[in-house]
Design an enzyme around this catalytic site. Structure first.
Site, short mmCIF file in Angstrom:
data_model
loop_
_atom_site.label_atom_id
_atom_site.label_comp_id
_atom_site.label_asym_id
_atom_site.label_seq_id
_atom_site.Cartn_x
_atom_site.Cartn_y
_atom_site.Cartn_z
N HIS A 77 0.82 -1.20 0.00
CA HIS A 77 0.00 0.00 0.00
C HIS A 77 0.86 1.26 0.00
O HIS A 77 1.95 1.26 0.56
CB HIS A 77 -0.87 0.06 1.27
CG HIS A 77 -1.61 -1.20 1.56
ND1 HIS A 77 -1.20 -2.10 2.53
CD2 HIS A 77 -2.71 -1.73 0.99
CE1 HIS A 77 -2.05 -3.12 2.56
NE2 HIS A 77 -2.96 -2.93 1.63
N HIS A 79 1.21 4.72 1.75
CA HIS A 79 0.78 5.29 3.03
C HIS A 79 0.92 6.80 3.00
O HIS A 79 1.67 7.37 2.20
CB HIS A 79 1.60 4.67 4.17
CG HIS A 79 1.15 3.28 4.50
ND1 HIS A 79 0.50 2.97 5.68
CD2 HIS A 79 1.23 2.13 3.81
CE1 HIS A 79 0.20 1.69 5.69
NE2 HIS A 79 0.65 1.15 4.57
N HIS A 95 -3.26 4.33 5.18
CA HIS A 95 -3.18 4.30 3.73
C HIS A 95 -3.50 5.67 3.14
O HIS A 95 -4.31 6.41 3.68
CB HIS A 95 -4.16 3.28 3.16
CG HIS A 95 -3.84 1.88 3.53
ND1 HIS A 95 -4.60 0.82 3.16
CD2 HIS A 95 -2.81 1.35 4.25
CE1 HIS A 95 -4.08 -0.29 3.62
NE2 HIS A 95 -3.00 0.01 4.30
N HIS A 103 -11.32 0.65 3.00
CA HIS A 103 -10.21 -0.12 2.45
C HIS A 103 -10.69 -1.24 1.53
O HIS A 103 -11.68 -1.90 1.80
CB HIS A 103 -9.38 -0.77 3.57
CG HIS A 103 -8.37 -1.73 3.04
ND1 HIS A 103 -7.20 -1.31 2.45
CD2 HIS A 103 -8.38 -3.07 2.95
CE1 HIS A 103 -6.53 -2.36 2.04
NE2 HIS A 103 -7.22 -3.44 2.33
N HIS A 112 -9.20 2.84 -0.91
CA HIS A 112 -8.23 3.92 -0.73
C HIS A 112 -7.45 4.08 -2.03
O HIS A 112 -7.23 3.11 -2.76
CB HIS A 112 -7.22 3.56 0.37
CG HIS A 112 -7.81 3.27 1.70
ND1 HIS A 112 -7.29 2.29 2.52
CD2 HIS A 112 -8.84 3.83 2.38
CE1 HIS A 112 -7.98 2.26 3.65
NE2 HIS A 112 -8.93 3.17 3.58
N ASP A 115 -4.50 1.58 -2.17
CA ASP A 115 -4.75 0.14 -2.13
C ASP A 115 -4.38 -0.51 -3.47
O ASP A 115 -4.67 0.03 -4.53
CB ASP A 115 -6.23 -0.15 -1.85
CG ASP A 115 -6.65 0.19 -0.43
OD1 ASP A 115 -5.78 0.45 0.41
OD2 ASP A 115 -7.87 0.20 -0.18
N HIS A 156 3.55 -5.53 3.61
CA HIS A 156 3.08 -6.22 4.82
C HIS A 156 3.52 -7.68 4.79
O HIS A 156 3.81 -8.25 3.74
CB HIS A 156 1.56 -6.13 4.91
CG HIS A 156 1.07 -4.75 5.18
ND1 HIS A 156 0.80 -4.29 6.45
CD2 HIS A 156 0.82 -3.71 4.35
CE1 HIS A 156 0.38 -3.03 6.39
NE2 HIS A 156 0.39 -2.65 5.13
N ARG A 173 4.00 -4.60 9.26
CA ARG A 173 4.71 -3.89 8.20
C ARG A 173 6.17 -4.35 8.22
O ARG A 173 6.86 -4.16 9.22
CB ARG A 173 4.61 -2.38 8.43
CG ARG A 173 3.16 -1.91 8.45
CD ARG A 173 3.04 -0.45 8.86
NE ARG A 173 1.64 -0.05 8.95
CZ ARG A 173 1.22 1.20 9.03
NH1 ARG A 173 2.09 2.20 9.04
NH2 ARG A 173 -0.06 1.47 9.10
#
Length: 183
Positions: A77, A79, A95, A103, A112, A115, A156, A173
């Protein structure tokens, strides 16, 4: 298996822009013209790949290359904050979500802007994903990626289920890269 589709002209544009961005002495995380790049670094300073984002005609073109990661799908993602402080990279914030959506690409209320589908990593620890962020821009407008505090890209530890708010139950993360800039 799902993929983001980018037209051949978009791939060629991204490749050409990325090649022009990688100049001698330029460090990852810098912005050059219409291209931003970030090295994906783990809390132990291991490099896990790179993300290149280029301004396209209809949005942002995103190229993610992973290496040295555990095999299988990983949530990835953009951020909202350009900070990657280990060990958990929570400094990158949530995000990137300029439109205030929920999400997940499978969420009827989402998604988002930051995403993506999962980054699939093969048995050799490598994988790649190309995607677009429709209507996104590097610097201008309501969907500008590089606002005053920049942005980050996070990998992630597990797969994103593409629907659960706020991060698809994708786990911790494990790698983070910074896009710096500002308007």
């Amino acid at each position: 298996m799902r993929h983001h589709h980018v037209s051949l002209s978009g791939v060629v544009l991204l490749s050409l822009m990325a090649a022009g961005c990688a100049q001698e002495g330029e460090s990852p995380g810098e912005v050059s013209g219409n291209v931003a790049r970030a090295a994906l670094i783990g809390a132990d300073q291991t490099e896990y790949g790179e993300v290149i984002i280029a301004q396209g005609d209809n949005g942002l073109l995103v190229n993610i290359t992973g290496k040295g990661l555990s095999p299988g799908p990983h949530g990835v993602h953009i951020h909202e904050t350009g900070k990657c402080e280990g060990p958990d990279f929570k400094s990158a914030g949530g995000h990137w979500n300029p439109a205030g959506k929920a999400h997940g690409l499978d969420n009827p209320q989402g998604a988002h802007a930051g995403d993506f589908f999962n980054l699939d990593i093969g048995p050799d620890g490598a994988g790649a994903l190309e995607a677009t962020v429709a209507g996104g821009t590097l610097r201008d407008g309501d969907k500008a990626l590089l606002d005053a505090d920049g942005a980050a890209f996070v990998v992630h530890e597990g797969p994103d289920d593409l629907k659960t708010d706020p991060s698809g139950d994708s786990g911790g993360r494990i790698a983070c890269g910074i896009f710096v800039g500002g308007r």
